[in-house]
Design an enzyme around this catalytic site. Structure first.
Site: not given
Length: 135
Positions: A76, A83
């Site tokens: 994560e 991102e």
């Protein structure tokens, strides 16, 4: 001679161990504050830990659960970092960026699925025993 535009002039590669831990802790807090999925992972982590304590799982089971939990958190964090870098380098839609984001999200999904499997294998049998004993 041109300077590297990506070089952080304020970075100090030889920072102290304390400063490194401070930056890492800051990263974890940013992850939890800004990412909905990270908050879900936090709740799931707490639930799994509480269940494992209640069920008094073995040391080996704790090792498996810890690996599963940390694998999800690591993927994560890497997904979120990627991102952010993708968005910085290419703020407009680009199919290559979408592909990179989708692949990094897939890594989180695979880690989450593995953690569910491990959780069921470790916590499932003792939970079934409790259910069987309940009238």
């Amino acid at each position: 001679m041109s300077q590297n535009p990506f070089q952080n002039k304020n970075s100090n590669k030889n920072q102290s161990l304390g400063a490194a831990f401070k930056h890492a802790t800051c990263g974890i807090l940013i992850l939890i504050r800004t990412e909905k999925n990270a908050r879900f992972h936090l709740i799931a982590t707490i639930v799994v830990i509480l269940m494992a304590v209640y069920l008094k799982v073995t040391l080996l089971d704790w090792i498996f659960l810890s690996i599963a939990i940390l694998l999800v958190w690591i993927t994560e964090a890497l997904n979120t970092a990627l991102e952010n870098v993708f968005d910085l380098l290419q703020p407009n839609y680009d199919p290559r960026v979408k592909k990179g984001k989708d692949i990094s999200a897939a890594a989180v999904l695979m880690a989450a699925l593995l953690s569910v499997i491990i959780g069921l294998l470790v916590l499932g049998p003792p939970l079934l025993e409790i259910v069987k004993k309940t009238p």
